[in-house]
Design a protein around this motif. Structure first.
Motif, short mmCIF file in Angstrom:
data_model
loop_
_atom_site.label_atom_id
_atom_site.label_comp_id
_atom_site.label_asym_id
_atom_site.label_seq_id
_atom_site.Cartn_x
_atom_site.Cartn_y
_atom_site.Cartn_z
N ALA A 233 -48.94 -40.45 32.98
CA ALA A 233 -49.89 -39.61 33.72
C ALA A 233 -49.58 -39.83 35.19
CB ALA A 233 -51.32 -40.00 33.41
N THR A 234 -49.34 -38.75 35.90
CA THR A 234 -48.92 -38.89 37.29
C THR A 234 -49.58 -37.84 38.16
OG1 THR A 234 -47.00 -39.09 38.77
CG2 THR A 234 -46.86 -37.44 37.03
N ALA A 235 -49.85 -38.22 39.40
CA ALA A 235 -50.29 -37.27 40.42
C ALA A 235 -49.11 -37.06 41.36
CB ALA A 235 -51.51 -37.79 41.17
N TYR A 236 -48.55 -35.86 41.32
CA TYR A 236 -47.41 -35.50 42.16
C TYR A 236 -47.90 -34.92 43.48
CZ TYR A 236 -44.29 -35.08 37.96
OH TYR A 236 -43.54 -35.26 36.83
N GLN A 237 -47.21 -35.25 44.57
CA GLN A 237 -47.39 -34.51 45.82
C GLN A 237 -46.01 -34.12 46.34
OE1 GLN A 237 -49.02 -35.76 50.06
NE2 GLN A 237 -50.68 -35.14 48.70
N ALA A 238 -45.80 -32.81 46.53
CA ALA A 238 -44.56 -32.32 47.11
C ALA A 238 -44.59 -32.56 48.62
CB ALA A 238 -44.38 -30.83 46.82
N VAL A 239 -43.47 -33.07 49.16
CA VAL A 239 -43.43 -33.43 50.58
C VAL A 239 -42.27 -32.71 51.28
CG1 VAL A 239 -44.56 -35.65 50.23
CG2 VAL A 239 -42.06 -35.52 50.10
N SER A 240 -42.34 -32.74 52.61
CA SER A 240 -41.46 -31.92 53.45
C SER A 240 -40.08 -32.55 53.65
CB SER A 240 -42.12 -31.67 54.81
OG SER A 240 -42.43 -32.91 55.44
N LEU A 241 -39.47 -32.94 52.55
CA LEU A 241 -38.06 -33.35 52.53
C LEU A 241 -37.41 -32.48 51.47
CD1 LEU A 241 -36.13 -35.41 53.86
CD2 LEU A 241 -36.56 -36.91 51.90
N PHE A 242 -36.51 -31.59 51.90
CA PHE A 242 -36.12 -30.47 51.05
C PHE A 242 -34.65 -30.50 50.67
CE2 PHE A 242 -39.62 -28.87 53.75
CZ PHE A 242 -40.51 -28.45 52.77
N GLU A 243 -34.38 -29.89 49.52
CA GLU A 243 -33.03 -29.56 49.08
C GLU A 243 -32.88 -28.04 49.21
OE1 GLU A 243 -31.89 -32.75 48.82
OE2 GLU A 243 -31.11 -32.62 46.76
N ASP A 244 -31.75 -27.58 49.76
CA ASP A 244 -31.44 -26.16 49.85
C ASP A 244 -30.25 -25.85 48.96
OD1 ASP A 244 -33.43 -25.93 51.72
OD2 ASP A 244 -32.09 -25.74 53.45
N VAL A 245 -30.38 -24.85 48.12
CA VAL A 245 -29.31 -24.41 47.23
C VAL A 245 -28.95 -22.97 47.57
CG1 VAL A 245 -28.60 -23.96 44.85
CG2 VAL A 245 -30.01 -25.99 45.39
N ARG A 246 -27.68 -22.75 47.95
CA ARG A 246 -27.19 -21.39 48.17
C ARG A 246 -26.29 -21.02 46.99
NH1 ARG A 246 -24.18 -21.97 52.41
NH2 ARG A 246 -22.13 -21.58 51.53
N ALA A 247 -26.68 -19.96 46.29
CA ALA A 247 -25.93 -19.49 45.12
C ALA A 247 -25.18 -18.22 45.48
CB ALA A 247 -26.88 -19.23 43.95
N THR A 248 -23.89 -18.20 45.19
CA THR A 248 -23.06 -17.01 45.41
C THR A 248 -22.34 -16.67 44.11
OG1 THR A 248 -21.27 -18.43 46.24
CG2 THR A 248 -22.72 -17.43 47.87
N PRO A 249 -22.02 -15.41 43.89
CA PRO A 249 -21.39 -15.02 42.62
C PRO A 249 -20.06 -15.71 42.41
CG PRO A 249 -22.19 -13.10 43.82
CD PRO A 249 -22.26 -14.26 44.77
N ALA A 250 -19.76 -16.05 41.16
CA ALA A 250 -18.50 -16.67 40.77
C ALA A 250 -18.28 -16.42 39.29
CB ALA A 250 -18.51 -18.17 41.07
N ASP A 251 -17.05 -16.69 38.83
CA ASP A 251 -16.76 -16.48 37.41
C ASP A 251 -17.38 -17.56 36.53
OD1 ASP A 251 -15.28 -14.21 37.98
OD2 ASP A 251 -13.39 -15.33 38.18
N ASP A 252 -17.47 -18.78 37.08
CA ASP A 252 -18.04 -19.90 36.34
C ASP A 252 -19.07 -20.58 37.24
OD1 ASP A 252 -18.54 -21.72 34.35
OD2 ASP A 252 -16.55 -22.65 34.36
#
Length: 312
Positions: free
Chosen positions: A37-56
């Motif tokens: 049982a956990t209480a989560y808090q999202a914080v202002s340290l972020f991951e950014d993912v840039r997705a571009t088209p590719a074959d795989d």
């Protein structure tokens, strides 16, 4: 945010790291896992993912933290997320995922889960697969217990393996200072250390509940936005095990609590230490103190939103 999207040439999605302001661990089950049982808090340290088209599906990294040891194949959670989405939707293309990492690797803050959440949202928009929120949450739960929360963000209660989420009312903004370690910790190792600790001390401590719950004082502190009350209520069953594995974390906790922190806690399975402070001035002062003592210290706030599109 809206998770649905149409096909794009490139999509960038941001997802947050998290702090477990409460983490109660149930007894070891026959399947080798624990309910929590956990209480989560999202914080202002972020991951950014840039997705571009590719074959795989492929992945590359940038950012202020070391990434040279991160896997780039199917052991990488973001790669698995993209492939799972493609398989479940029948999409026959791929994507290159460029991840800007800021959340500590193996630091107990859910950085890999944030990568997976951001990837699900980015690839759904990139490929025009039009999954709804519930579908993405279900896929996230198949990838890892913290992934659904990285999709939702804010403040939430997680039960089961942590992936059964219910939103929690949280008022105002909480200020945190993170003491970040250059060396990560294995979550399974920390859980094993907890089980061993409980076994050694079984005559002296109450047996763990099979279905733990988040304490009421944590919920009241979050609802009222009372940082002092939340500091008094912070709890993590994994902390004793993490301190056994990394005794120097105890010195860090003592340093922060002696220099203005309302309280400190090991985040998740460690080794990141999260110090709750009363305001931004206190956060700056503590960051300076920790940095002067040789620690890498970061200031963050919470709660913040979950995975959302920045650019498409």
């Amino acid at each position: 945010m809206t998770f649905e999207g149409a096909a794009h040439g490139s999509v960038t999605v941001r997802a947050p790291g998290k702090i477990n302001v409460a983490l109660l661990v149930g007894r070891l089950m026959d399947d080798g896992y624990h309910d929590v049982a956990t209480a989560y808090q999202a914080v202002s340290l972020f991951e950014d993912v840039r997705a571009t088209p590719a074959d795989d599906v492929s992945v590359s990294f940038a950012g202020p933290i070391a990434t040279e040891d991160l896997p780039t194949g199917n052991d990488n959670l973001a790669v698995r997320a993209a492939r799972l989405l493609a398989r479940e939707t029948g999409h026959d293309g791929g994507a290159h995922l460029h991840i800007t990492k800021r959340v500590p690797v193996a630091g107990g803050m859910g950085g890999g889960s944030a990568d997976a959440a951001a990837t699900l949202v980015a690839c759904d928009a990139l490929w025009g697969t039009d999954c709804g929120r519930d579908d993405l949450l279900a896929l996230g739960a198949r990838l890892g217990a913290d992934v659904p929360f990285a999709l939702l963000g804010g403040t939430a209660i997680g039960t089961g393996r942590g992936d059964q989420l219910s939103p929690a009312l949280s008022t105002g903004q909480f200020h945190w200072v993170l003491a970040v370690s250059d060396t990560g910790m294995s979550t399974p190792s920390t859980y094993r250390a907890l089980d061993a600790h409980r076994e050694r001390h079984s005559a002296d401590i109450s047996p763990a509940s099979p279905a733990p719950t988040v304490p009421d004082d944590v919920m009241h502190a979050l609802r009222s936005g009372d940082a002092v009350a939340l500091g008094e209520a912070l709890t993590n069953d994994l902390q004793a095990a993490a301190l056994q594995l990394r005794p120097e974390l105890g010195d860090t906790l003592e340093l922060g609590e002696a220099n203005g922190a309302l309280a400190g806690i090991v985040s998740g399975s460690g080794p990141t230490i999260a110090f709750l402070v009363s305001d931004v001035e206190s956060a700056i002062d503590l960051q300076v103190t920790l940095s002067a003592a040789g620690h890498r210290a970061l200031r963050v706030t919470g709660p913040v939103p979950g995975a959302r599109i920045l650019e498409a």
